[in-house]
Enzyme design. Structure first.
Site, short mmCIF file in Angstrom:
data_model
loop_
_atom_site.label_atom_id
_atom_site.label_comp_id
_atom_site.label_asym_id
_atom_site.label_seq_id
_atom_site.Cartn_x
_atom_site.Cartn_y
_atom_site.Cartn_z
N ARG A 199 0.84 -1.21 0.00
CA ARG A 199 0.00 0.00 0.00
C ARG A 199 0.87 1.26 0.00
NH1 ARG A 199 -4.45 0.33 4.63
NH2 ARG A 199 -2.62 0.87 5.86
N LYS A 237 -2.58 6.60 1.60
CA LYS A 237 -2.31 7.07 2.96
C LYS A 237 -1.33 8.24 2.89
CE LYS A 237 -2.09 4.71 7.39
NZ LYS A 237 -3.25 5.37 7.95
N GLU A 255 -15.93 6.58 5.16
CA GLU A 255 -15.20 6.06 6.32
C GLU A 255 -15.06 7.16 7.35
OE1 GLU A 255 -11.06 5.09 5.65
OE2 GLU A 255 -10.97 6.33 3.87
N1 PLP Z 1 -8.96 4.48 6.88
C1 PLP Z 1 -8.11 5.46 7.18
C2 PLP Z 1 -8.40 6.83 6.69
C3 PLP Z 1 -6.96 5.18 7.95
O1 PLP Z 1 -6.11 6.15 8.25
C4 PLP Z 1 -6.73 3.87 8.38
C5 PLP Z 1 -5.54 3.54 9.15
O2 PLP Z 1 -4.58 3.02 8.67
C6 PLP Z 1 -7.66 2.89 8.04
C7 PLP Z 1 -8.76 3.22 7.29
C8 PLP Z 1 -7.46 1.48 8.48
O3 PLP Z 1 -6.51 0.84 7.69
P1 PLP Z 1 -5.68 -0.38 8.25
O4 PLP Z 1 -6.66 -1.40 8.66
O5 PLP Z 1 -4.87 -0.82 7.09
O6 PLP Z 1 -4.89 0.13 9.38
C1 COI Z 2 -3.72 3.48 11.64
O1 COI Z 2 -4.68 2.86 12.06
O2 COI Z 2 -2.60 2.93 11.50
C2 COI Z 2 -3.81 4.88 11.26
O3 COI Z 2 -2.96 5.34 10.56
C3 COI Z 2 -4.91 5.68 11.75
C4 COI Z 2 -4.47 6.94 12.38
C5 COI Z 2 -5.67 7.77 12.58
C6 COI Z 2 -3.75 6.71 13.67
#
Ligand code: PLP
Ligand code: COI
Length: 341
Positions: free
Chosen positions: A82, A184, A220
């Site tokens: 990612r 991200k 989200e």
């Molecule tokens: N959505 C956003 C905007 C995020 O910052 C995160 C955090 O990483 C997620 C979703 C969840 O993603 P993940 O499950 O890969 O941590």
């Molecule tokens: C994560 O879950 O890793 C994120 O980057 C979310 C952030 C709001 C701490």
């Protein structure tokens, strides 16, 4: 190995400086070999690309102590992939995926004394990131970059841990169609700060963002994807090109369908149907699964039958299975757990 003297069970989601971090620099078209350093500070030119035009992307993953005392992390290969997608969208060079995973292993090993003990409720949050480092004044990509990775022990993202939270439907948008919502990038979070400060000042824990084009579909929150459970026990997750493809959400879809035998739907979710769901939660690395008890929408409230005291029963089953895999209590699908030491 002796653990640091930290009150693990009372940690919030904050920064604690640990001993070592990983650094690699990109110059003249290639990444150097990278190394660990004790220096937590970065010296940058005043005109660095990241400071002027926010050319920066990041990742987030966690390391866990298992019941039998190993240290592991969860699907770091997906974070590596990612981050490449994020970098490409911002015209940054890819950091090689195998090197990303090696850097995770090195960084966690070097800070093993900060990995919270099994059962403490805390975990080690790992933050890889990269940014344009050379001076840029015309709007264009930098040609020198720095990749870094540090880690910090953390507790729950939301105070109260697994207690249901209250969120509001935001009047702000998080991501434009065809924009950067699916990567991200720091810029997505900078523009969410006013919205989250506003939500907190109004007494809410988080924002629910709707799709910017029609404001009819659930996207989200600022830092997590949504999961919904229907009254007949189906897991529903919103589909959109402008949400971050959460690794937790993708894993939960597999946990639900392949381990728990649940029906799963990954599809557009209209806000109008949210009131009909039995359970709602946020999922992400930081959020793990945080149950949502109530959604406030301009004077109207949606209160989920699971209430404000406990996680709903299906959410709890998903939570127990996912965290069981992450902490080594349950055997997960092949390749999900990367052993560190
Ligand atoms: N959505 C956003 C905007 C995020 O910052 C995160 C955090 O990483 C997620 C979703 C969840 O993603 P993940 O499950 O890969 O941590
Ligand atoms: C994560 O879950 O890793 C994120 O980057 C979310 C952030 C709001 C701490």
């Amino acid at each position: 190995m002796e653990k640091k003297d930290i009150d693990w069970s009372n940690l919030g989601f904050g920064y604690v400086k640990t001993d070592k971090r990983y650094v690699s620099n990109y110059k003249d078209g290639s990444w150097d070999e990278g190394c660990l350093t004790e220096d937590a500070n970065i010296v940058l030119n005043e005109c660095a690309g990241v400071l002027q035009y926010a050319q920066t992307v990041f990742e987030g993953l966690k390391a866990y102590t298992t019941e039998d005392g190993r240290i592991v992390c969860f699907r770091p290969d997906l974070n590596a992939a990612r981050m490449v997608d994020s970098a490409k969208r911002l015209e940054m060079p890819a950091f090689p995926e195998d090197r990303f995973v090696e850097a995770v292993v090195e960084t966690v090993k070097a800070n093993a004394a900060y990995v919270p003990p099994y059962g403490s409720g805390a975990t080690l949050y790992i933050r890889p990131y990269m940014f344009g480092s050379n001076p840029v004044i015309g709007v264009k990509p930098a040609n020198e970059y720095q990749f870094r990775m540090f880690c910090t022990p953390v507790g729950p993202y939301f105070k109260g841990g697994a207690k249901p939270i209250t969120i509001k439907v935001s009047d702000f948008d998080r991501a434009a169609p065809h924009g950067t919502g699916h990567i991200k990038a720091g810029l997505n979070y900078a523009m969410s700060l006013h919205a989250i400060v506003t939500a907190h000042a109004e007494g809410f824990d988080e924002n629910m963002y709707l799709d910017a084009a029609t404001r009819t579909k659930v996207e989200e929150t600022g830092g997590a994807n949504f999961i919904f459970i229907t009254k007949d026990g189906t897991l529903v997750t919103p589909k959109s090109d402008s949400i971050l493809p959460s690794i937790t959400r993708r894993s939960l879809v597999d946990v639900a369908s392949k381990i728990l035998g649940m029906k799963v739907e990954h599809r557009e979710v209209y806000f109008d149907e949210v009131k009909d769901f039995a359970e709602c939660g946020l999922c992400g690395t930081a959020a793990v699964i945080s149950p949502v008890g109530k959604i406030y929408d301009h004077g109207k409230e949606i209160c989920f039958p699971s209430g404000m005291e406990d996680m709903g029963p299906v959410t709890k089953k998903l939570y127990d299975t996912l965290t069981g895999i992450q902490m080594g209590r349950i055997e997960g699908p092949e390749g999900w757990i990367k052993e560190i030491m």
